[in-house]
Design a protein around this motif. Structure first.
Motif, PDB file in Angstrom:
ATOM      1  N   GLU A   1       0.516  16.927 -12.838  1.00  0.00           N
ATOM      2  CA  GLU A   1       0.528  18.373 -12.591  1.00  0.00           C
ATOM      3  C   GLU A   1       1.582  19.054 -13.458  1.00  0.00           C
ATOM      4  O   GLU A   1       1.336  20.122 -14.021  1.00  0.00           O
ATOM      5  CB  GLU A   1       0.778  18.654 -11.104  1.00  0.00           C
ATOM      6  N   ASN A   2       2.759  18.438 -13.562  1.00  0.00           N
ATOM      7  CA  ASN A   2       3.812  19.006 -14.424  1.00  0.00           C
ATOM      8  C   ASN A   2       3.370  19.051 -15.877  1.00  0.00           C
ATOM      9  O   ASN A   2       3.623  20.036 -16.582  1.00  0.00           O
ATOM     10  CB  ASN A   2       5.104  18.194 -14.285  1.00  0.00           C
ATOM     11  N   MET A   3       2.707  17.983 -16.314  1.00  0.00           N
ATOM     12  CA  MET A   3       2.223  17.946 -17.696  1.00  0.00           C
ATOM     13  C   MET A   3       1.164  19.027 -17.933  1.00  0.00           C
ATOM     14  O   MET A   3       1.136  19.663 -18.984  1.00  0.00           O
ATOM     15  CB  MET A   3       1.655  16.558 -18.025  1.00  0.00           C
TER      16      MET A   3
ATOM     17  N   LYS B   1       3.751  10.239  -7.193  1.00  0.00           N
ATOM     18  CA  LYS B   1       4.608  10.543  -8.338  1.00  0.00           C
ATOM     19  C   LYS B   1       3.773  10.748  -9.598  1.00  0.00           C
ATOM     20  O   LYS B   1       4.036  11.665 -10.386  1.00  0.00           O
ATOM     21  CB  LYS B   1       5.616   9.412  -8.567  1.00  0.00           C
ATOM     22  N   SER B   2       2.770   9.923  -9.769  1.00  0.00           N
ATOM     23  CA  SER B   2       1.902  10.040 -10.943  1.00  0.00           C
ATOM     24  C   SER B   2       1.146  11.371 -10.923  1.00  0.00           C
ATOM     25  O   SER B   2       1.027  12.037 -11.948  1.00  0.00           O
ATOM     26  CB  SER B   2       0.914   8.878 -10.967  1.00  0.00           C
ATOM     27  N   ILE B   3       0.662  11.753  -9.761  1.00  0.00           N
ATOM     28  CA  ILE B   3      -0.046  13.039  -9.622  1.00  0.00           C
ATOM     29  C   ILE B   3       0.901  14.196  -9.912  1.00  0.00           C
ATOM     30  O   ILE B   3       0.544  15.154 -10.605  1.00  0.00           O
ATOM     31  CB  ILE B   3      -0.695  13.162  -8.226  1.00  0.00           C
TER      32      ILE B   3
ATOM     33  N   ASN C   1       0.835  -1.199   0.000  1.00  0.00           N
ATOM     34  CA  ASN C   1       0.000   0.000   0.000  1.00  0.00           C
ATOM     35  C   ASN C   1       0.877   1.259   0.000  1.00  0.00           C
ATOM     36  O   ASN C   1       0.599   2.229  -0.718  1.00  0.00           O
ATOM     37  CB  ASN C   1      -0.943  -0.015   1.196  1.00  0.00           C
ATOM     38  N   GLU C   2       1.939   1.256   0.798  1.00  0.00           N
ATOM     39  CA  GLU C   2       2.865   2.393   0.838  1.00  0.00           C
ATOM     40  C   GLU C   2       3.515   2.619  -0.535  1.00  0.00           C
ATOM     41  O   GLU C   2       3.631   3.750  -0.998  1.00  0.00           O
ATOM     42  CB  GLU C   2       3.943   2.175   1.901  1.00  0.00           C
ATOM     43  N   GLU C   3       3.919   1.514  -1.166  1.00  0.00           N
ATOM     44  CA  GLU C   3       4.523   1.622  -2.493  1.00  0.00           C
ATOM     45  C   GLU C   3       3.535   2.210  -3.499  1.00  0.00           C
ATOM     46  O   GLU C   3       3.884   3.092  -4.294  1.00  0.00           O
ATOM     47  CB  GLU C   3       4.978   0.237  -2.981  1.00  0.00           C
ATOM     48  N   LEU C   4       2.300   1.738  -3.434  1.00  0.00           N
ATOM     49  CA  LEU C   4       1.275   2.238  -4.357  1.00  0.00           C
ATOM     50  C   LEU C   4       0.978   3.713  -4.107  1.00  0.00           C
ATOM     51  O   LEU C   4       0.775   4.482  -5.049  1.00  0.00           O
ATOM     52  CB  LEU C   4       0.002   1.395  -4.241  1.00  0.00           C
TER      53      LEU C   4
END
Length: 117
Positions: free
Chosen positions: A47-49, A41-43, A32-35
């Motif tokens: 946001e950067n995109m 990171k995906s968020i 769960n922590e890894e996810l």
């Protein structure tokens, strides 16, 4: 009671800790922590995109405005060039008429004055 998952012993892989069983809840917690880290990171990437998309959109808007200004200026220059070409043509025709008239005057004057040879 906890369910357990068997983990290979250090005999097969000496680099791992020698744990014969890890509670399933611990495995799920770690996963769960890894996810959650991957989600963060995906968020951040999203946001950067979005920021890049906004910047690109703004550059596109500026480029379109510049294109419109350039087209307008080009239209004005074309109109001015046509006007200058008409003025030049009128001037050339006027000069041709003057030259033709001068040539006729010279021809008529030379016909009146005989050669003195």
């Amino acid at each position: 009671m906890f369910s357990t998952i068997a983990v290979p012993s250090s005999e097969t892989n000496p680099h791992h800790r020698d744990i014969s069983a890890v509670p399933e809840s611990e495995v799920l917690r770690r996963r769960n922590e890894e996810l959650e880290k991957e989600l963060k990171k995906s968020i951040e990437r999203e946001e950067n995109m979005m920021q890049e998309l906004q910047k690109t959109w703004e550059r596109l808007r500026v480029a379109e405005e510049a294109e419109e200004r350039l087209c307008s200026q080009l239209g004005e220059l074309e109109a001015e060039a046509v006007d200058q070409a008409r003025t030049y043509r009128t001037r050339v025709l006027h000069l041709m008429d003057q030259l033709s008239l001068a040539q006729k005057l010279l021809e008529s004057a030379s016909a009146v004055v005989p050669n003195s040879k």
